[in-house]
Design an enzyme around this catalytic site. Structure first.
Site, mmCIF file in Angstrom:
data_model
loop_
_atom_site.group_PDB
_atom_site.id
_atom_site.type_symbol
_atom_site.label_atom_id
_atom_site.label_comp_id
_atom_site.label_asym_id
_atom_site.label_seq_id
_atom_site.Cartn_x
_atom_site.Cartn_y
_atom_site.Cartn_z
ATOM 1 N N HIS A 1 -8.019 0.341 3.309
ATOM 2 C CA HIS A 1 -9.036 -0.697 3.113
ATOM 3 C C HIS A 1 -10.074 -0.526 4.213
ATOM 4 C CE1 HIS A 1 -5.955 -3.378 5.513
ATOM 5 N NE2 HIS A 1 -6.163 -2.225 6.069
ATOM 6 N N GLN B 1 -14.592 -0.025 -1.406
ATOM 7 C CA GLN B 1 -14.270 -1.421 -1.128
ATOM 8 C C GLN B 1 -15.353 -2.036 -0.251
ATOM 9 O OE1 GLN B 1 -10.711 -2.376 1.265
ATOM 10 N NE2 GLN B 1 -10.046 -3.640 -0.457
ATOM 11 N N TRP C 1 0.837 -1.205 0.000
ATOM 12 C CA TRP C 1 0.000 0.000 0.000
ATOM 13 C C TRP C 1 0.875 1.259 0.000
ATOM 14 C CZ3 TRP C 1 -1.515 -4.137 3.167
ATOM 15 C CH2 TRP C 1 -2.754 -4.694 2.848
ATOM 16 N N ARG D 1 -5.606 5.096 -1.799
ATOM 17 C CA ARG D 1 -4.237 4.608 -2.050
ATOM 18 C C ARG D 1 -3.494 5.674 -2.856
ATOM 19 N NH1 ARG D 1 -5.006 -1.204 -2.311
ATOM 20 N NH2 ARG D 1 -6.472 -1.656 -0.605
ATOM 21 N N ALA E 1 -12.932 -13.885 6.230
ATOM 22 C CA ALA E 1 -13.027 -12.475 5.840
ATOM 23 C C ALA E 1 -12.754 -12.383 4.347
ATOM 24 C CB ALA E 1 -12.039 -11.628 6.619
ATOM 25 N N VAL F 1 -5.123 -13.166 7.120
ATOM 26 C CA VAL F 1 -5.858 -14.432 6.997
ATOM 27 C C VAL F 1 -4.867 -15.583 6.868
ATOM 28 C CG1 VAL F 1 -7.942 -13.427 5.975
ATOM 29 C CG2 VAL F 1 -6.052 -14.121 4.492
#
Length: 336
Positions: A179, A219, A155, A205, A304, A262
């Site tokens: 995000h 998003q 990012w 961004r 997620a 994750v």
């Protein structure tokens, strides 16, 4: 005698009445002669108490009679002028085409927002929003992305300066969120599982813009936390969403991938007209993220996911350039 010449006043009134051409003229003439405070006839009638009996008997009836006459004249004149205006504007050309009434249009992104919310709400998900100005903790650290983690290089973050020394965030670095995942942390901190939420919203961004990239976009993040949740649950939810959103059954592909928040992580692709298109990143929530949000990772687990709302809209409505969404061109908006 008091010197009141009602006949002369009457002559002056009708002479001025000849020049009347508008309701404003009538109003001014009415005020001049009949006004409660400074009207000529009003003053005469109020002064009768100071006159002799002989003057009262002569001037009183004449003044009252002319007052009624003037009121009737002005009322008729006002009605006459109104009728002229109505007659002038009453002609309607029935052969002319009707005038189209312009109505507003929902922005395509707004339509997609509504549809996404409707689909996920029907599956029991709650729609949750959060701040666009975030702290470093919620945007990175709590999501298992510490300052020395290589994932931060993914990012280009827009950092903010904090001028206010008394700010509650004075000891924290502020940024425009990259995000909407921070919303998940904030929600888990204040709610006990089971949790089923989506968090749509703007993200930022610092990157160059082109047909498929922009520095500001929308998003959609999703989160489901409960006991005994598996990838199979996620597969069902996301297949059901795509089927309802695109109104057809599409082939879906899962590819292993890496995201620090994750474990395991995977990319989701859709087969659109024989071509595979990457749609989202997803995975099972990392145990450390659960612990950072105050949940016991040995009891709770979940999945997620995150995807771009513009991408969904571009596919659904066949929009070729992401920059059209914010160009402000009504020719684009009116198509929807």
């Amino acid at each position: 005698m008091a010197g009141y010449d009602i006949l002369k006043i009457k002559q002056d009134f009708y002479k001025e009445a000849e020049t009347v051409k508008s309701p404003t003229d009538i109003f001014n003439l009415r005020v001049k002669y009949l006004g409660r405070k400074g009207g000529i006839l009003t003053k005469i009638l109020r002064s009768l108490k100071d006159l002799s009996d002989e003057e009262k008997r002569k001037i009183g009836p004449e003044a009252n009679a002319f007052k009624k006459e003037a009121e009737l004249f002005l009322d008729n004149k006002e009605k006459e002028l109104k009728e002229k205006v109505l007659n002038k504007n009453s002609f309607i050309d029935v052969s002319r085409p009707g005038k189209k009434i312009n109505v507003g249009h929902l922005h395509p992104l707004t339509k997609v927002y509504f549809e996404i919310g409707k689909i996920f709400s029907s599956m029991g998900f709650e729609i949750v929003e959060g701040p666009e100005i975030e702290t470093e903790w919620y945007n990175f650290d709590a999501l298992n992305i510490p300052s020395d983690h290589p994932a931060r290089d993914m990012w280009d973050t827009i950092w903010l300066k904090t001028e206010n020394k008394e700010s509650e965030f004075k000891s924290q670095n502020l940024l425009l969120r990259t995000h909407t995942s921070p919303v998940q942390i904030r929600y888990m901190e204040n709610h006990r599982p089971p949790i089923k939420i989506i968090s749509p919203g703007k993200v930022y961004r610092h990157e160059a813009t082109d047909a498929s990239h922009d520095f500001e976009f929308n998003q959609l993040e999703g989160l489901l936390i409960d006991k005994n949740i598996s990838v199979a649950n996620f597969k069902y939810v996301i297949e059901e969403f795509f089927k309802r959103f695109f109104r057809q059954i599409l082939e879906i592909r899962f590819r292993p991938s890496y995201f620090p928040f994750v474990e395991p992580g995977f990319e989701i692709d859709l087969n659109l007209n024989g071509k595979w298109l990457e749609m989202m990143g997803a995975g099972m929530v990392h145990p450390q993220v659960l612990e950072n949000a105050g949940l016991n990772s040995s009891i709770w687990q979940g999945f997620a996911f995150g995807m771009g709302i513009e991408r969904l809209a571009m596919i659904k409505y066949k929009i070729p350039d992401i920059r059209l969404f914010r160009a402000g061109d009504l020719r684009f908006i009116r198509q929807f």
